[in-house]
Design an enzyme around this catalytic site. Structure first.
Site, PDB file in Angstrom:
ATOM      1  N   GLU A  35      46.883   4.738 -41.421  1.00  0.00           N
ATOM      2  CA  GLU A  35      45.530   5.301 -41.289  1.00  0.00           C
ATOM      3  C   GLU A  35      44.456   4.249 -41.565  1.00  0.00           C
ATOM      4  O   GLU A  35      43.280   4.580 -41.716  1.00  0.00           O
ATOM      5  CB  GLU A  35      45.351   6.485 -42.251  1.00  0.00           C
ATOM      6  CG  GLU A  35      46.173   7.708 -41.877  1.00  0.00           C
ATOM      7  CD  GLU A  35      45.883   8.189 -40.461  1.00  0.00           C
ATOM      8  OE1 GLU A  35      44.705   8.257 -40.075  1.00  0.00           O
ATOM      9  OE2 GLU A  35      46.853   8.488 -39.749  1.00  0.00           O
TER      10      GLU A  35
ATOM     11  N   ASP B  55      33.532 -16.298 -14.939  1.00  0.00           N
ATOM     12  CA  ASP B  55      34.266 -15.048 -15.103  1.00  0.00           C
ATOM     13  C   ASP B  55      33.309 -13.878 -15.094  1.00  0.00           C
ATOM     14  O   ASP B  55      32.156 -14.014 -15.473  1.00  0.00           O
ATOM     15  CB  ASP B  55      34.938 -15.019 -16.483  1.00  0.00           C
ATOM     16  CG  ASP B  55      36.282 -15.688 -16.459  1.00  0.00           C
ATOM     17  OD1 ASP B  55      36.831 -15.841 -15.365  1.00  0.00           O
ATOM     18  OD2 ASP B  55      36.759 -16.038 -17.542  1.00  0.00           O
TER      19      ASP B  55
HETATM   20  N1  SAH Z   1      42.893   6.636 -38.580  1.00  0.00           N
HETATM   21  C1  SAH Z   1      42.172   5.442 -38.286  1.00  0.00           C
HETATM   22  C2  SAH Z   1      42.864   4.667 -37.181  1.00  0.00           C
HETATM   23  C3  SAH Z   1      44.097   3.984 -37.630  1.00  0.00           C
HETATM   24  S1  SAH Z   1      44.881   3.127 -36.336  1.00  0.00           S
HETATM   25  C4  SAH Z   1      40.758   5.801 -37.837  1.00  0.00           C
HETATM   26  O1  SAH Z   1      40.548   6.911 -37.368  1.00  0.00           O
HETATM   27  O2  SAH Z   1      39.855   4.973 -37.952  1.00  0.00           O
HETATM   28  C5  SAH Z   1      45.719   1.871 -37.220  1.00  0.00           C
HETATM   29  C6  SAH Z   1      45.118   0.493 -37.160  1.00  0.00           C
HETATM   30  O3  SAH Z   1      45.129   0.035 -35.834  1.00  0.00           O
HETATM   31  C7  SAH Z   1      43.678   0.374 -37.609  1.00  0.00           C
HETATM   32  O4  SAH Z   1      43.555   0.228 -38.997  1.00  0.00           O
HETATM   33  C8  SAH Z   1      43.208  -0.853 -36.878  1.00  0.00           C
HETATM   34  O5  SAH Z   1      43.539  -2.044 -37.584  1.00  0.00           O
HETATM   35  C9  SAH Z   1      44.021  -0.813 -35.607  1.00  0.00           C
HETATM   36  N2  SAH Z   1      43.255  -0.273 -34.456  1.00  0.00           N
HETATM   37  C10 SAH Z   1      43.433   0.935 -33.882  1.00  0.00           C
HETATM   38  N3  SAH Z   1      42.596   1.123 -32.851  1.00  0.00           N
HETATM   39  C11 SAH Z   1      41.879  -0.019 -32.733  1.00  0.00           C
HETATM   40  C12 SAH Z   1      40.836  -0.442 -31.858  1.00  0.00           C
HETATM   41  N4  SAH Z   1      40.374   0.331 -30.880  1.00  0.00           N
HETATM   42  N5  SAH Z   1      40.317  -1.678 -32.039  1.00  0.00           N
HETATM   43  C13 SAH Z   1      40.755  -2.477 -33.040  1.00  0.00           C
HETATM   44  N6  SAH Z   1      41.735  -2.124 -33.902  1.00  0.00           N
HETATM   45  C14 SAH Z   1      42.297  -0.919 -33.764  1.00  0.00           C
END
Ligand code: SAH
Length: 243
Positions: free
Chosen positions: A113, A166
Site C-alpha cells: 500500500e 521526439d
Molecule cells: N495504495 C496506494 C498505491 C500502492 S501501489 C495508493 O493508493 O496510493 C504500490 C507502489 O507502486 C506505490 O507505493 C508506488 O511506489 C508504485 N506505483 C503504483 N502506481 C504508480 C504510478 N502510477 N506511478 C508511480 N509509481 C506507482
C-alpha cells in the site's frame, strides 16, 4: 549520472542489462546502484512491511529499513530523493529533460500500500507518478523513468537531434514517418518527402506536427509559443478549411 535505487526486488532491474540503457552503463556515463531494502529488515523473518495503523487493507512498508538503506548511500551521491507514487506529479518530457541534468538521484520504489508517510515527509524531495493508473510496484515506474532519462545521456541515441525532435520534446507531437519502399501495396509515401527540397520538407514536418497535435492532444498547444504561421494554420484547422 548516478542513480541509486531502493527496492525489495533488485532483480527486476536486471532488464537494464539489455537494450538502450546498456551502452551508458558500459561506458560509465550512467551508474545504477541497486540497494536491497530487505537486507535492512528489522526482524529475523526479513519483514520490511507491517499492518497499517487504524486498520484496513494491505501492508505498509516500514520506515526503519528504508532509512537504514538510505544511510548506506554516501551523502554526496544521494542527490534528489524521488519516491515513485501514483500520488506524485505526473511525469512528462519536460520533467525528464530537467531530471537528465542531475548528477545524482535516489529513487525509492514502493510496494504493497506504499511507504510510511514519515519517510515521505522527512526524506523525499519529490513524488513522481508515471500516470493515472496503479502499478503493483514502483520498480516499473522507475524503469520507465530511467529508460526515458537515459535517452538524454550523450551517446545513447546516436543523434542528439533525433531526441530533440521526439514527440513532446518541443511541446508538440511528431508527425508521421515513412521508410522504404516508396510504394507499399499501392500506398504511396507523401511526394514532398521524395522532393529533396529540405526547406519544404522541414515546413511540411512542422505543419504535420501541428496538425497531429491539434487532432490528438489539443491541450498541449496551450503550453507553447506559436508563430504567426502556426496560428494561421490552427485557425484554418479549427474552421475545417483544411483537413
Ligand atoms: N495504495 C496506494 C498505491 C500502492 S501501489 C495508493 O493508493 O496510493 C504500490 C507502489 O507502486 C506505490 O507505493 C508506488 O511506489 C508504485 N506505483 C503504483 N502506481 C504508480 C504510478 N502510477 N506511478 C508511480 N509509481 C506507482
Amino acid at each position: 549520472m548516478n542513480i541509486n535505487i531502493l527496492t525489495i526486488f533488485p532483480e527486476i532491474f536486471d532488464i537494464l542489462k539489455s537494450g538502450v540503457v546498456t551502452k551508458p552503463i558500459k561506458e560509465k556515463t550512467l551508474n545504477i546502484e541497486l540497494l536491497d531494502i530487505r537486507q535492512n529488515s528489522v526482524n529475523k523473518h526479513n519483514h520490511v512491511d507491517s499492518k497499517p495503523y487504524g486498520g484496513g487493507e494491505g501492508m505498509v512498508m516500514m520506515a526503519e529499513p528504508i532509512v537504514k538503506t538510505l544511510k548506506q548511500i554516501n551523502k554526496k551521491n544521494l542527490g534528489r530523493v524521488i519516491f515513485m507514487s501514483p500520488q506524485g506529479k505526473k511525469l512528462n518530457q519536460k520533467k525528464i529533460i530537467s531530471l537528465s541534468k542531475l548528477k545524482n538521484m535516489t529513487i525509492i520504489c514502493g510496494r504493497y500500500e506504499g511507504i510510511d508517510q514519515r519517510i515521505i515527509d522527512k526524506y523525499v524531495d519529490e513524488e513522481i507518478s508515471i500516470g493515472d493508473f496503479i502499478l503493483s510496484g514502483g520498480e516499473f515506474a522507475a524503469l520507465a523513468l530511467i529508460d526515458s532519462l537515459s535517452r538524454f545521456i550523450p551517446g545513447v541515441i546516436g543523434n542528439v537531434r533525433s531526441v530533440e525532435q521526439d514527440s513532446l520534446s518541443q511541446g508538440l507531437l511528431k508527425g508521421p514517418v515513412f521508410t522504404r519502399p516508396e510504394n507499399f501495396n499501392a500506398e504511396l509515401v507523401p511526394e514532398i518527402l521524395l522532393s529533396g527540397d529540405h526547406q519544404k520538407i522541414e515546413e511540411w514536418r512542422e505543419n504535420q506536427a501541428l496538425v497531429r497535435t491539434f487532432e490528438r492532444r489539443p491541450e498541449l498547444l496551450q503550453n507553447i509559443k506559436l508563430t504567426k504561421k502556426q496560428k494561421k494554420l490552427l485557425e484554418d484547422l479549427a474552421s475545417k478549411r483544411i483537413l
